[in-house]
Design a protein around this motif. Structure first.
Motif, PDB file in Angstrom:
ATOM      1  N   ASP A 103      -5.823   3.462   9.136  1.00 16.37           N
ATOM      2  CA  ASP A 103      -6.413   2.346   8.403  1.00 16.37           C
ATOM      3  C   ASP A 103      -5.796   2.291   7.014  1.00 16.37           C
ATOM      4  OD1 ASP A 103      -7.934   0.433   7.185  1.00 16.37           O
ATOM      5  OD2 ASP A 103      -9.873   1.254   7.816  1.00 16.37           O
ATOM      6  N   ILE A 104      -5.192   1.143   6.670  1.00 14.10           N
ATOM      7  CA  ILE A 104      -4.556   0.983   5.363  1.00 14.10           C
ATOM      8  C   ILE A 104      -5.548   1.252   4.236  1.00 14.10           C
ATOM      9  CG2 ILE A 104      -3.796  -0.864   3.792  1.00 14.10           C
ATOM     10  CD1 ILE A 104      -1.893  -1.810   5.840  1.00 14.10           C
ATOM     11  N   LYS A 105      -6.817   0.944   4.480  1.00 13.59           N
ATOM     12  CA  LYS A 105      -7.824   1.144   3.426  1.00 13.59           C
ATOM     13  C   LYS A 105      -7.977   2.618   3.053  1.00 13.59           C
ATOM     14  CE  LYS A 105     -10.493  -2.953   4.721  1.00 13.59           C
ATOM     15  NZ  LYS A 105     -11.803  -3.467   5.226  1.00 13.59           N
ATOM     16  N   ASN A 106      -7.563   3.501   3.955  1.00 12.21           N
ATOM     17  CA  ASN A 106      -7.678   4.934   3.674  1.00 12.21           C
ATOM     18  C   ASN A 106      -6.510   5.479   2.862  1.00 12.21           C
ATOM     19  OD1 ASN A 106     -10.093   5.126   5.100  1.00 12.21           O
ATOM     20  ND2 ASN A 106      -9.030   5.479   7.055  1.00 12.21           N
ATOM     21  N   ILE A 107      -5.471   4.655   2.657  1.00 12.47           N
ATOM     22  CA  ILE A 107      -4.314   5.076   1.858  1.00 12.47           C
ATOM     23  C   ILE A 107      -4.626   4.806   0.394  1.00 12.47           C
ATOM     24  CG2 ILE A 107      -1.848   4.748   1.426  1.00 12.47           C
ATOM     25  CD1 ILE A 107      -2.427   5.988   4.119  1.00 12.47           C
ATOM     26  N   LYS A 108      -4.858   5.857  -0.355  1.00 12.00           N
ATOM     27  CA  LYS A 108      -5.248   5.723  -1.759  1.00 12.00           C
ATOM     28  C   LYS A 108      -4.166   6.171  -2.741  1.00 12.00           C
ATOM     29  CE  LYS A 108      -9.365   4.313  -0.623  1.00 12.00           C
ATOM     30  NZ  LYS A 108      -9.736   2.886  -0.802  1.00 12.00           N
ATOM     31  N   PHE A 121      13.319  -0.811  -6.063  1.00 12.42           N
ATOM     32  CA  PHE A 121      12.222  -1.688  -6.473  1.00 12.42           C
ATOM     33  C   PHE A 121      11.655  -2.551  -5.344  1.00 12.42           C
ATOM     34  CE2 PHE A 121      12.406  -2.026 -11.406  1.00 12.42           C
ATOM     35  CZ  PHE A 121      12.243  -0.660 -11.491  1.00 12.42           C
ATOM     36  N   PRO A 122      12.483  -3.100  -4.417  1.00 14.48           N
ATOM     37  CA  PRO A 122      11.880  -3.875  -3.317  1.00 14.48           C
ATOM     38  C   PRO A 122      10.888  -3.071  -2.492  1.00 14.48           C
ATOM     39  CG  PRO A 122      14.208  -4.377  -3.485  1.00 14.48           C
ATOM     40  CD  PRO A 122      13.964  -3.231  -4.420  1.00 14.48           C
ATOM     41  N   LEU A 123      11.122  -1.769  -2.333  1.00 16.25           N
ATOM     42  CA  LEU A 123      10.158  -0.941  -1.605  1.00 16.25           C
ATOM     43  C   LEU A 123       8.848  -0.861  -2.376  1.00 16.25           C
ATOM     44  CD1 LEU A 123       9.329   0.967   0.677  1.00 16.25           C
ATOM     45  CD2 LEU A 123      10.397   2.842  -0.605  1.00 16.25           C
ATOM     46  N   PHE A 124       8.919  -0.629  -3.688  1.00 18.38           N
ATOM     47  CA  PHE A 124       7.702  -0.584  -4.494  1.00 18.38           C
ATOM     48  C   PHE A 124       6.946  -1.915  -4.425  1.00 18.38           C
ATOM     49  CE2 PHE A 124       9.982   2.940  -6.626  1.00 18.38           C
ATOM     50  CZ  PHE A 124       8.964   3.878  -6.676  1.00 18.38           C
ATOM     51  N   SER A 125       7.678  -3.032  -4.446  1.00 19.49           N
ATOM     52  CA  SER A 125       7.033  -4.353  -4.362  1.00 19.49           C
ATOM     53  C   SER A 125       6.292  -4.525  -3.042  1.00 19.49           C
ATOM     54  CB  SER A 125       8.080  -5.461  -4.529  1.00 19.49           C
ATOM     55  OG  SER A 125       8.703  -5.392  -5.793  1.00 19.49           O
ATOM     56  N   ASN A 126       6.926  -4.087  -1.943  1.00 17.93           N
ATOM     57  CA  ASN A 126       6.274  -4.188  -0.638  1.00 17.93           C
ATOM     58  C   ASN A 126       5.065  -3.268  -0.534  1.00 17.93           C
ATOM     59  OD1 ASN A 126       7.759  -5.836   1.728  1.00 17.93           O
ATOM     60  ND2 ASN A 126       9.269  -5.201   0.197  1.00 17.93           N
ATOM     61  N   ARG A 155       3.076  -2.439  -3.003  1.00 18.02           N
ATOM     62  CA  ARG A 155       1.980  -3.062  -3.764  1.00 18.02           C
ATOM     63  C   ARG A 155       1.341  -4.184  -2.956  1.00 18.02           C
ATOM     64  NH1 ARG A 155      -0.700  -0.771  -7.089  1.00 18.02           N
ATOM     65  NH2 ARG A 155       0.791  -0.538  -8.782  1.00 18.02           N
ATOM     66  N   ARG A 156       2.151  -4.965  -2.254  1.00 21.86           N
ATOM     67  CA  ARG A 156       1.607  -6.070  -1.457  1.00 21.86           C
ATOM     68  C   ARG A 156       0.765  -5.569  -0.287  1.00 21.86           C
ATOM     69  NH1 ARG A 156       5.651 -11.234  -0.677  1.00 21.86           N
ATOM     70  NH2 ARG A 156       6.011 -11.670  -2.879  1.00 21.86           N
ATOM     71  N   ASN A 157       1.209  -4.491   0.332  1.00 19.43           N
ATOM     72  CA  ASN A 157       0.542  -4.015   1.537  1.00 19.43           C
ATOM     73  C   ASN A 157      -0.553  -2.994   1.272  1.00 19.43           C
ATOM     74  OD1 ASN A 157       1.995  -5.098   4.154  1.00 19.43           O
ATOM     75  ND2 ASN A 157       3.587  -4.762   2.615  1.00 19.43           N
ATOM     76  N   PHE A 158      -0.503  -2.339   0.111  1.00 14.74           N
ATOM     77  CA  PHE A 158      -1.529  -1.355  -0.267  1.00 14.74           C
ATOM     78  C   PHE A 158      -2.028  -1.689  -1.681  1.00 14.74           C
ATOM     79  CE2 PHE A 158       1.527   0.678   2.561  1.00 14.74           C
ATOM     80  CZ  PHE A 158       0.718   1.226   3.546  1.00 14.74           C
ATOM     81  N   PRO A 159      -2.659  -2.836  -1.860  1.00 15.81           N
ATOM     82  CA  PRO A 159      -3.015  -3.308  -3.207  1.00 15.81           C
ATOM     83  C   PRO A 159      -3.986  -2.401  -3.953  1.00 15.81           C
ATOM     84  CG  PRO A 159      -4.086  -4.648  -1.517  1.00 15.81           C
ATOM     85  CD  PRO A 159      -3.103  -3.783  -0.808  1.00 15.81           C
ATOM     86  N   GLU A 160      -4.767  -1.602  -3.250  1.00  7.02           N
ATOM     87  CA  GLU A 160      -5.753  -0.740  -3.912  1.00  7.02           C
ATOM     88  C   GLU A 160      -5.231   0.674  -4.158  1.00  7.02           C
ATOM     89  OE1 GLU A 160      -8.502  -2.118  -4.998  1.00  7.02           O
ATOM     90  OE2 GLU A 160      -7.809  -4.004  -4.076  1.00  7.02           O
ATOM     91  N   ALA A 161      -4.057   0.982  -3.642  1.00  8.48           N
ATOM     92  CA  ALA A 161      -3.533   2.352  -3.754  1.00  8.48           C
ATOM     93  C   ALA A 161      -2.838   2.573  -5.095  1.00  8.48           C
ATOM     94  CB  ALA A 161      -2.556   2.632  -2.620  1.00  8.48           C
ATOM     95  N   GLU A 162      -2.832   3.832  -5.548  1.00 11.93           N
ATOM     96  CA  GLU A 162      -2.014   4.229  -6.692  1.00 11.93           C
ATOM     97  C   GLU A 162      -0.616   4.547  -6.183  1.00 11.93           C
ATOM     98  OE1 GLU A 162      -4.245   7.599  -8.232  1.00 11.93           O
ATOM     99  OE2 GLU A 162      -4.904   6.369  -9.910  1.00 11.93           O
ATOM    100  N   ARG A 173       7.575  -0.698 -17.199  1.00  9.53           N
ATOM    101  CA  ARG A 173       7.196  -2.113 -17.200  1.00  9.53           C
ATOM    102  C   ARG A 173       6.837  -2.624 -15.811  1.00  9.53           C
ATOM    103  NH1 ARG A 173       9.660  -1.612 -21.821  1.00  9.53           N
ATOM    104  NH2 ARG A 173       9.665  -3.238 -23.409  1.00  9.53           N
ATOM    105  N   SER A 174       7.153  -1.868 -14.794  1.00 13.99           N
ATOM    106  CA  SER A 174       6.934  -2.350 -13.426  1.00 13.99           C
ATOM    107  C   SER A 174       5.452  -2.502 -13.117  1.00 13.99           C
ATOM    108  CB  SER A 174       7.571  -1.386 -12.424  1.00 13.99           C
ATOM    109  OG  SER A 174       7.253  -1.765 -11.106  1.00 13.99           O
ATOM    110  N   LYS A 175       5.109  -3.623 -12.504  1.00 14.74           N
ATOM    111  CA  LYS A 175       3.729  -3.866 -12.069  1.00 14.74           C
ATOM    112  C   LYS A 175       3.417  -3.110 -10.781  1.00 14.74           C
ATOM    113  CE  LYS A 175       4.632  -8.241 -11.919  1.00 14.74           C
ATOM    114  NZ  LYS A 175       4.536  -9.716 -11.719  1.00 14.74           N
ATOM    115  N   ASN A 176       4.449  -2.547 -10.176  1.00 10.97           N
ATOM    116  CA  ASN A 176       4.277  -1.917  -8.868  1.00 10.97           C
ATOM    117  C   ASN A 176       4.306  -0.398  -8.910  1.00 10.97           C
ATOM    118  OD1 ASN A 176       4.347  -4.547  -7.609  1.00 10.97           O
ATOM    119  ND2 ASN A 176       6.550  -4.534  -7.968  1.00 10.97           N
TER     120      ASN A 176
END
Length: 342
Positions: free
Chosen positions: A5-10, A28-33, A35-42, A59-62
């Motif tokens: 479950d993606i929700k369990n990936i923190k 960076f494209p990996l970090f962007s993906n 963030r999109r797929n695991f928005p709640e994870a650190e 400066r990266s948002k991801n």
């Protein structure tokens, strides 16, 4: 197939190693993906950062944080291993992606307690899910990194993004105003080693062509280490000036963002422009654009046709610079097509 479950990936880590500017951007494209797929994870960058590239990661948002390891010290001094390993285990990662192929770091990571480990290293014997590694050395490095996501049920996208702040544009705008430059083309004439550099004489011709046919001044992009190359160009034309060599990497990126077009060799600044979707004309000789070419949608690649290229060597056994087989006319025609579309 994904059986978690993606929700369990923190907590997610990405081992990037000790990258130069180009390799950092290709991660960076990996970090962007992620963030999109695991928005709640650190999301953590794991590795070392060169001083001049650190601000791009900060400066990266991801990327939420950085975990440093002294990669080469770890491999050479066994006494450092227990300290590194114990601290690594304390982080308790749910998911780690390993973009390196180093036996020691891969092994330490596998036994650090991570729940899911994705890596191409060591023929993926430690990977939780096998990814397609058949296109290594055939597809772009950034795209190959994204393949580590596919076994997790994620269909990745090539996302090229670079986060800059308004303050990053302050010095570039002051510089342009002082030089009375309204529109310009960025020229990246130095790449770190001579074999990748198109000749200075060719760049002078291109700079004069830009001014005569389009009224564009050229700004030579580079650091203090590039001074000799850039002076070898600016001394032979009145239509180019060199950017200040005290610009930080984020200010260089901002200056590139303000350009109408960037022309240059395979180099970090060329990719900085490409990641901001600035029109880019990349000149490739010994290096392979299929692996490390500009990724932006507005990118054009010109490459030599010599049979032994690309060789990815740092010195040529045939005592030639194959990149100089790219003609001034070919570059001029590409420039004309790009600028006439603007």
């Amino acid at each position: 197939m994904r059986n978690f479950d993606i929700k369990n990936i923190k907590k997610i880590g990405v081992i990037v190693g000790n990258p130069g500017l180009g390799d950092l951007l290709f991660s960076f494209p990996l970090f962007s993906n992620l963030r999109r797929n695991f928005p709640e994870a650190e999301i953590y960058f794991i590795g070392n950062l060169r001083e001049y590239t650190m601000s791009l990661v900060l400066r990266s948002k991801n990327i939420d944080d950085i975990i440093y390891y002294e990669e080469y010290k770890i491999q050479k001094i066994p006494g450092d291993l227990p300290h590194f390993f114990l601290n690594y285990r304390k982080e308790k990662f749910d998911l780690i992606f390993d973009l390196q192929r180093h036996f020691l770091i891969t092994t330490l990571t596998k036994f650090s307690g991570v729940k899911i480990f994705q890596s191409f290293s060591m023929k993926q014997i430690f990977s939780t899910y096998k990814a397609d590694d058949s296109l290594r050395r055939k597809e772009h490095n950034a795209l190959h990194h994204l393949r580590l996501l596919e076994p997790l049920g994620i269909n990745p996208e090539l996302i090229c993004e670079l986060n800059l702040f308004e303050i990053d544009f302050k010095k570039p705008k002051i510089f342009l105003k002082e030089k009375n430059i309204d529109k310009f083309v960025a020229i990246v004439a130095s790449s770190g080693y001579k074999l990748k550099n198109w000749s200075q004489e060719n760049y002078v011709q291109i700079i004069n062509y830009l001014y005569k046919n389009f009224g564009y001044k050229s700004i030579l992009i580079g650091s203090k280490e590039d001074k000799k190359v850039l002076e070898g160009i600016s001394n032979f034309t009145e239509n180019a000036i060199t950017m200040p060599d005290d610009f930080k990497i984020e200010e260089t990126a901002a200056l590139l963002k303000l350009s109408a077009l960037t022309v240059g060799n395979d180099s970090g600044p060329l990719h900085l422009a490409s990641f901001q979707n600035i029109p880019v004309i990349g000149l490739y000789g010994s290096t392979n654009p299929n692996l490390c070419g500009p990724l932006g949608k507005n990118s054009v690649v010109l490459q030599t046709t010599v049979s032994c290229a690309p060789c990815s060597l740092y010195s040529c056994p045939y005592n030639m610079k194959c990149i100089d087989l790219i003609s001034v006319d070919d570059v001029s025609m590409s420039i004309s097509k790009v600028l006439k579309l603007k």
